[in-house]
Design an enzyme around this catalytic site. Structure first.
Site, PDB file in Angstrom:
ATOM      1  N   CYS A  82       0.832  -1.206   0.000  1.00 21.21           N
ATOM      2  CA  CYS A  82       0.000   0.000   0.000  1.00 21.21           C
ATOM      3  C   CYS A  82       0.870   1.262   0.000  1.00 21.21           C
ATOM      4  O   CYS A  82       1.548   1.531  -0.980  1.00 21.21           O
ATOM      5  CB  CYS A  82      -0.986  -0.044   1.161  1.00 21.21           C
ATOM      6  SG  CYS A  82      -2.366   1.124   0.961  1.00 21.21           S
ATOM      7  N   HIS A 169      -3.589  -5.125   0.426  1.00 19.76           N
ATOM      8  CA  HIS A 169      -3.081  -5.601   1.720  1.00 19.76           C
ATOM      9  C   HIS A 169      -3.099  -7.129   1.774  1.00 19.76           C
ATOM     10  O   HIS A 169      -4.138  -7.729   2.084  1.00 19.76           O
ATOM     11  CB  HIS A 169      -3.923  -5.032   2.864  1.00 19.76           C
ATOM     12  CG  HIS A 169      -3.723  -3.572   3.090  1.00 19.76           C
ATOM     13  ND1 HIS A 169      -2.730  -3.072   3.902  1.00 19.76           N
ATOM     14  CD2 HIS A 169      -4.374  -2.493   2.579  1.00 19.76           C
ATOM     15  CE1 HIS A 169      -2.780  -1.747   3.899  1.00 19.76           C
ATOM     16  NE2 HIS A 169      -3.765  -1.372   3.102  1.00 19.76           N
ATOM     17  N   GLU A 171      -1.870  -8.980   3.981  1.00 16.95           N
ATOM     18  CA  GLU A 171      -1.868  -9.473   5.363  1.00 16.95           C
ATOM     19  C   GLU A 171      -3.257  -9.673   5.948  1.00 16.95           C
ATOM     20  O   GLU A 171      -3.419 -10.397   6.938  1.00 16.95           O
ATOM     21  CB  GLU A 171      -1.060  -8.519   6.260  1.00 16.95           C
ATOM     22  CG  GLU A 171      -1.710  -7.169   6.524  1.00 16.95           C
ATOM     23  CD  GLU A 171      -1.449  -6.124   5.445  1.00 16.95           C
ATOM     24  OE1 GLU A 171      -1.646  -4.937   5.724  1.00 16.95           O
ATOM     25  OE2 GLU A 171      -1.059  -6.507   4.315  1.00 16.95           O
TER      26      GLU A 171
END
Length: 513
Positions: A82, A169, A171
Site C-alpha cells: 500500500c 493488503h 496481510e
C-alpha cells in the site's frame, strides 16, 4: 545459531502488527521497527528481507514518512505494501498521484502468475484495497505484474533487485491468497528457511534465563492470566524453587478463578515454584466503597495492587530479578525495538518502582498473543488456562457499572459463569474473540412468581475480532441467548432482566468501563 530475520518497517499503518504475525505464521521470525531506522542499523541486523507497511499519508505530502534511498541498494529483498508500494515508486522515479477512483474493500486483481511473488496464486484473485492515492506510472526498471480496471499498477516488481510492491493488503484475511503471497516473499524471494518454531524458542529461552539468573532469587506477580502464567511456568522450568509467584486475589476475579489459579500453581500443583496467595478481597472492597467513576476505580485497584504486592515482596526480602509478562505488541507500542529477553530496569506497570531488585526478566517480549498461547501448550500448561478469555487488570471492577460491592461482584460472577458455560456447551467458544457478562447500574421492574421485582439488568457482550483494535458484535444463536437468559434470571439472585450488547468497536469499547 542465528535465526532468519524479516524486518517490518512501520510507516503508520493500522495493520503493521498483523503483517508481522502473518510472517511468523510462515515460521519466519519478524520484528517491527519505526520508519526512521537508519541504513546502518538495518545492516547490523542483517535481515533476509524487508517489508514496508501501509500508512495514512501521501508520499508527496509535507512531513510524510520517507526512507533513505540507500535502503534499496543493500541487496536485501524489499516488499512494499500500500503506502509502502507508493513510497518505493516515489523514491525510485515512478509517479504517485491522487487516484481518479478510490478503491476500498474486496477487489478482483489480475496478476502475473509467472512472478515469484504470485507463484501458486490464481491469475485473478480477490484482494483487500484501501487507498486514495495510486501509482500512476511505475519506475523505469519495474515491470507491472498486477492491475485492476481503475488501478493500472496494483503490483510491480524489479526482479533483478528483488524489489516487489502491491497496492493491496496481503496481510488481511479478506485478501484470499495473501498468506501465499507473503510465504512466496519470505521463502522464494528472501530465501528464509522457516526456523522460527515455538519448541526451539521455549528451549532457548529457558537456557538463557538459567544462565542469566544463576543462583539468584526471582519474583513474579501472577495474575492467572495467559501472559503471566506462561511466563511463570517458563521461569519455573528454568530455575525451579528460586522463583516465587505472588498471586493477589483482589476479589474481582471470575467465579472460582482464584481457587483455579491456586490449584494449578499452588503447593498441590504441578509446577516447581514457591506460591503465595494473598486474599485481599475486603481490603479492595473497602477502598472502592462509594466510588463510581471508571478511571478512579481503575486507579484505586492498580494502586492497591501495588501496595499489597510491595508488602509481600518485603517479606521475601531482596530479590535479584522481577518477572514481567510483557509481550511483543507492548514492545512495539512503546517504541522499543531491541529483542533481548533480559534487559535493565525500566518502569512497566508500576511494580518496578516499589520492589527492590536488580533486573527485569521479560521472557515473552518477542511473542504475539497467539504465540504466547502456543508457548503455553508447548510447556504443557492446561488448555483451559492457555485459552482463557481476555480479562482486564482491574477485573470485574470495570464490568460493574457504578459502585463495586461484594453483592454486585457475586451477581456478575454467577451470571458470567452461566454465560461462559452455555457458550462452551454450544461449542462456539473458540469462534468468539471475547465474551462476558457485565452488571449495569440500571434496575427495572419485573414479575417473578406473581410478585413484583425491582432488580438489576445484566448486559451480555460477545465480539469477533482479529486484533482487538476493532471488533464486531458476535452473531450468537438465539437459542443460546435464550438459554443463557433463562438461566440467569432463574439462578442469579438480584437479576430480572438480560440484554445483549450489539455495538461494535468503534464506537464502543469492548469493555463497558
Amino acid at each position: 545459531m542465528k535465526r532468519d530475520l524479516v524486518l517490518v518497517i512501520d510507516f503508520g499503518g493500522q495493520y503493521n502488527q498483523l503483517i508481522a504475525r502473518r510472517v511468523r505464521e510462515c515460521n519466519v521470525y519478524c520484528e517491527v521497527h519505526p520508519y526512521n531506522l537508519s541504513v546502518d542499523e538495518i545492516k547490523q541486523m542483517n535481515p533476509k528481507g524487508i517489508i514496508f507497511t501501509g500508512g495514512p499519508n501521501s508520499v508527496y505530502g509535507e512531513n510524510s514518512p520517507l526512507c533513505d534511498k540507500a535502503i534499496f541498494e543493500l541487496g536485501v529483498p524489499i516488499f512494499g505494501i500500500c503506502y509502502g508500494s507508493q513510497l518505493m515508486s516515489h523514491i525510485l522515479g515512478g509517479k504517485v498521484a491522487t487516484a481518479p477512483v478510490s478503491e476500498y474493500g474486496k477487489t478482483k486483481v489480475d496478476v502475473n502468475i509467472e512472478s515469484k511473488l504470485f507463484e501458486g496464486v490464481s491469475s485473478s484473485t480477490i484482494c483487500w484495497m484501501s487507498h486514495t492515492d495510486y501509482i500512476e506510472k511505475a519506475p523505469e526498471e519495474f515491470k507491472v505484474i498486477g492491475n485492476t480496471p481503475v488501478c493500472p499498477v496494483a503490483a510491480m516488481e524489479c526482479e533483478d533487485k528483488n524489489l516487489y510492491a502491491v497496492q493491496f493488503h496481503p496481510e488481511v484475511m479478506h485478501t484470499e491468497e495473501g498468506t501465499k503471497m507473503l510465504s512466496n516473499f519470505v521463502y522464494n524471494i528472501c530465501g528464509c528457511t522457516g526456523d522460527w518454531k515455538m519448541d526451539s524458542f521455549v528451549e532457548k529461552t529457558i537456557e538463557e534465563v538459567r544462565q542469566k539468573v544463576g543462583n539468584g532469587k526471582v519474583l513474579c506477580a501472577l495474575s492467572g492470566g495467559v501472559d503471566s502464567s506462561v511466563a511463570a511456568v517458563l521461569l519455573s522450568r528454568a530455575v525451579g524453587k528460586q522463583l516465587t509467584c505472588v498471586f493477589v486475589d483482589h476479589g474481582l476475579l471470575r467465579k472460582n478463578e482464584g481457587d483455579e489459579v491456586e490449584e494449578i500453581f499452588g503447593p498441590n500443583g504441578q509446577y516447581d515454584l514457591n506460591f503465595i496467595r494473598v486474599n485481599a478481597q475486603e481490603r479492595f472492597y473497602e477502598k472502592l466503597a462509594g466510588i463510581e467513576e471508571p478511571e478512579q476505580k481503575r486507579k484505586i485497584i492498580g494502586e492497591e495492587f501495588i501496595r499489597v504486592f510491595e508488602e509481600e515482596a518485603k517479606k521475601i526480602g531482596t530479590v535479584d530479578y522481577l518477572v514481567q509478562g510483557t509481550i511483543y505488541p507492548d514492545v512495539i507500542e512503546s517504541g522499543l525495538g531491541k529483542s533481548a529477553v533480559i534487559k535493565s530496569h525500566h518502569n512497566v506497570g508500576g511494580l518496578p518502582d516499589y520492589v527492590d531488585f536488580k533486573e527485569i526478566i521479560e521472557p515473552l517480549r518477542l511473542l504475539f498473543k497467539d504465540e504466547v498461547r502456543k508457548a503455553g501448550l508447548e510447556l504443557g500448561i492446561p488448555e483451559k488456562l492457555v485459552f482463557r478469555q481476555p480479562f482486564p487488570g482491574p477485573g470485574l471492577g470495570i464490568r460493574i457499572i457504578g459502585e463495586v460491592t461484594a453483592e454486585k461482584v457475586k451477581i456478575v460472577q454467577d451470571a458470567d459463569a452461566i454465560y461462559r458455560e452455555e457458550i462452551a456447551n454450544a461449542g462456539i467458544d473458540k469462534e468468539i474473540g471475547q465474551y462476558f457478562a457485565a452488571l449495569t447500574n440500571m434496575r427495572s421492574v419485573g414479575v417473578m412468581g406473581d410478585e413484583r421485582t425491582y432488580d438489576y439488568a445484566i448486559a451480555l457482550r460477545a465480539v469477533t475480532t482479529s486484533d482487538f483494535m476493532t471488533a464486531e458484535s458476535a452473531d450468537l444463536p438465539w437459542e443460546v441467548l435464550g438459554k443463557v437468559t433463562t438461566r440467569i434470571v432463574n439462578e442469579v439472585k438480584g437479576v430480572n432482566r438480560v440484554m445483549y450488547d450489539c455495538t461494535g468497536k468503534p464506537p464502543a469499547t469492548i469493555e463497558f468501563e
